[in-house]
Design an enzyme around this catalytic site. Structure first.
Site, PDB file in Angstrom:
ATOM      1  CB  CYS A  88      -1.000  -0.028   1.156  1.00  0.00           C
ATOM      2  SG  CYS A  88      -2.358   1.150   0.939  1.00  0.00           S
ATOM      3  CG  HIS A 176      -3.738  -3.201   3.265  1.00  0.00           C
ATOM      4  ND1 HIS A 176      -2.747  -2.738   4.107  1.00  0.00           N
ATOM      5  CD2 HIS A 176      -4.279  -2.110   2.673  1.00  0.00           C
ATOM      6  CE1 HIS A 176      -2.699  -1.416   4.036  1.00  0.00           C
ATOM      7  NE2 HIS A 176      -3.609  -1.006   3.173  1.00  0.00           N
ATOM      8  CD  GLU A 178      -1.309  -5.515   5.746  1.00  0.00           C
ATOM      9  OE1 GLU A 178      -1.532  -4.317   5.971  1.00  0.00           O
ATOM     10  OE2 GLU A 178      -1.188  -5.974   4.586  1.00  0.00           O
TER      11      GLU A 178
END
Length: 214
Positions: A88, A176, A178
């Site tokens: 990002c 993202h 994660e």
């Protein structure tokens, strides 16, 4: 086990941190133990001779804030002789260091669970091994690379052409990997954003694939 340096580039909403942790915590949960450094908080970037890989996190900050540490971080990443993974904000700051330009997306931001498509190069890149040519990922961003970086595009969609790219051993993604769905739901709720959020398998797989490259 590979030794990973996580470069934390900001901190998320306090209510989300209290419930689910922060950017670095989400990566630690997925990747295991790692060292964390926070240049946005004034910490210097360390010598990386003892690390196998560097990961640059997302941030609520914008590259267009143009804080001195931001451009310096992008240049530093490109000077490393080891795998780098930008996520990002990390994707954007490295993209600018490669000659791209980050601006607010004229089509609007991407929030929630969004589908991306791999390019021909992306379909053969080990970062996306086992995922097929199209998959869903978690997104929360308003800025994008509007000018292409000097890199090979790996993924995109109708909203954001540069969803992923590589340059040598540097790989970056706008989304993202994660972010687990409950964390993203809380984040969007705090920000007053209504968007579809679903569980995804691609994010964890991408992080496992990157770790396997180290």
């Amino acid at each position: 086990m590979p030794s990973i340096l996580i470069v934390k580039t900001g901190t998320t909403e306090p209510a989300v941190v209290e419930r689910h942790g922060d950017y670095d915590d989400w990566f630690l949960e997925a990747l295991g133990p790692a060292t964390v450094v926070a240049p946005f908080a004034g910490e210097g970037l360390p010598d990386v001779s003892n690390y196998d890989g560097v990961l640059v996190t997302g941030s609520p900050l914008s590259v267009r804030d143009e804080a001195p540490w931001m451009a310096a971080l992008g240049r530093w990443c490109l000077g490393l002789d080891l795998p780098v993974f930008g996520v990002c904000f990390g994707h954007q700051v490295i993209g600018e260091a490669l000659g791209g330009r980050v601006e607010r997306n004229p089509l609007g931001g991407e929030m929630g669970t969004v589908v991306v498509d791999l390019t021909e190069a992306g379909r053969t890149d080990p970062l996306f091994a086992g995922l097929g040519s199209r998959f869903a990922v978690q997104q929360t961003h308003k800025d994008i690379l509007v000018t292409p970086p000097n890199a090979e595009r790996l993924a995109g969609n109708a909203n954001t052409t540069w969803q992923a790219f590589r340059h040598g051993s540097v790989r970056c993604v706008q989304f993202h990997p994660e972010l687990r769905a409950p964390y993203l739901r809380s984040l969007l709720e705090v920000r007053g954003i209504d968007a579809l959020v679903q569980d995804d398998d691609a994010g964890p797989a991408i992080l496992r694939n990157w770790k396997a490259l180290l």
